[in-house]
Design an enzyme around this catalytic site. Sequence first.
Site, mmCIF file in Angstrom:
data_model
loop_
_atom_site.group_PDB
_atom_site.id
_atom_site.type_symbol
_atom_site.label_atom_id
_atom_site.label_comp_id
_atom_site.label_asym_id
_atom_site.label_seq_id
_atom_site.Cartn_x
_atom_site.Cartn_y
_atom_site.Cartn_z
ATOM 1 N N HIS A 69 64.128 -1.082 34.058
ATOM 2 C CA HIS A 69 64.127 -2.488 33.776
ATOM 3 C C HIS A 69 65.627 -2.871 33.504
ATOM 4 O O HIS A 69 66.273 -4.021 33.891
ATOM 5 C CB HIS A 69 63.117 -2.964 32.615
ATOM 6 C CG HIS A 69 61.742 -3.161 33.079
ATOM 7 N ND1 HIS A 69 61.557 -4.110 34.018
ATOM 8 C CD2 HIS A 69 60.730 -2.668 32.904
ATOM 9 C CE1 HIS A 69 60.241 -4.178 34.231
ATOM 10 N NE2 HIS A 69 59.647 -3.154 33.583
ATOM 11 N N CYS B 298 52.922 -2.758 35.535
ATOM 12 C CA CYS B 298 54.262 -3.327 34.764
ATOM 13 C C CYS B 298 53.927 -4.769 34.361
ATOM 14 O O CYS B 298 53.228 -5.479 35.147
ATOM 15 C CB CYS B 298 55.440 -3.606 35.905
ATOM 16 S SG CYS B 298 56.836 -4.442 35.214
ATOM 17 N N HIS C 47 60.624 4.389 33.381
ATOM 18 C CA HIS C 47 60.129 2.789 33.817
ATOM 19 C C HIS C 47 60.880 1.865 32.997
ATOM 20 O O HIS C 47 61.485 0.832 33.938
ATOM 21 C CB HIS C 47 58.545 2.699 33.517
ATOM 22 C CG HIS C 47 57.920 1.348 34.010
ATOM 23 N ND1 HIS C 47 57.094 1.176 34.885
ATOM 24 C CD2 HIS C 47 58.197 0.193 33.346
ATOM 25 C CE1 HIS C 47 56.645 -0.065 34.794
ATOM 26 N NE2 HIS C 47 57.357 -0.728 34.187
ATOM 27 N N GLU C 48 60.899 2.027 31.908
ATOM 28 C CA GLU C 48 61.480 0.847 30.968
ATOM 29 C C GLU C 48 63.315 1.016 31.009
ATOM 30 O O GLU C 48 63.764 0.039 31.197
ATOM 31 C CB GLU C 48 61.190 1.252 29.393
ATOM 32 C CG GLU C 48 59.587 1.059 29.006
ATOM 33 C CD GLU C 48 59.062 -0.132 29.486
ATOM 34 O OE1 GLU C 48 59.838 -1.372 29.450
ATOM 35 O OE2 GLU C 48 57.903 0.042 29.917
#
Length: 161
Positions: free
Chosen positions: A133, A87, A129-130
């Site tokens: 966030h 990351c 993953h994004e």
Amino acid sequence: MSWPDPGLRSRATHVPSAEEVALVAPRMVELMHEASGIGLAAPQVGLPWRMFVTCVPDADPVDRVFVNPEIHLDLCGAPPQPYEEGCLSLPDLRLDVLRPKGASISATGADGSPFELSDAGLLARVWQHEYDHLEGRLIFDLAQPVDASLVKRWRKVHDAQ
Ligand code: ZN
């Protein structure tokens, strides 16, 4: 921004307007490429916005903007797959993360048009993953028990900075 900035731990709530997207998305794409990343989410640049960008070599090698994405995980197919992730906000940390293999995502693009994509490989992982966030979730939240001591050592060094 890097750990331990609290912005990385908050749920992003603001859906950016077309004007805001036009102002910020091109710079996020630039930053992603400068850092040799394949994705970057707005909270990583200090904005609590529901937006991220990706450019994934081979799988989807275009600068793609996702505004207000909704993700649907395929939970009834194959069991979650481990895969090593890093990351841009967590320097020098690489972890095997378990994620569902398949996902579909719908979002608004840079041009304001809605779109939907599905994948069962690297792209689905990048989206997850994004998207994480935007929810304030980071890869060490998804670490396997076997990596607990690695995460602990990393945080000992980085939490205080
Ligand atoms: Zn990240």
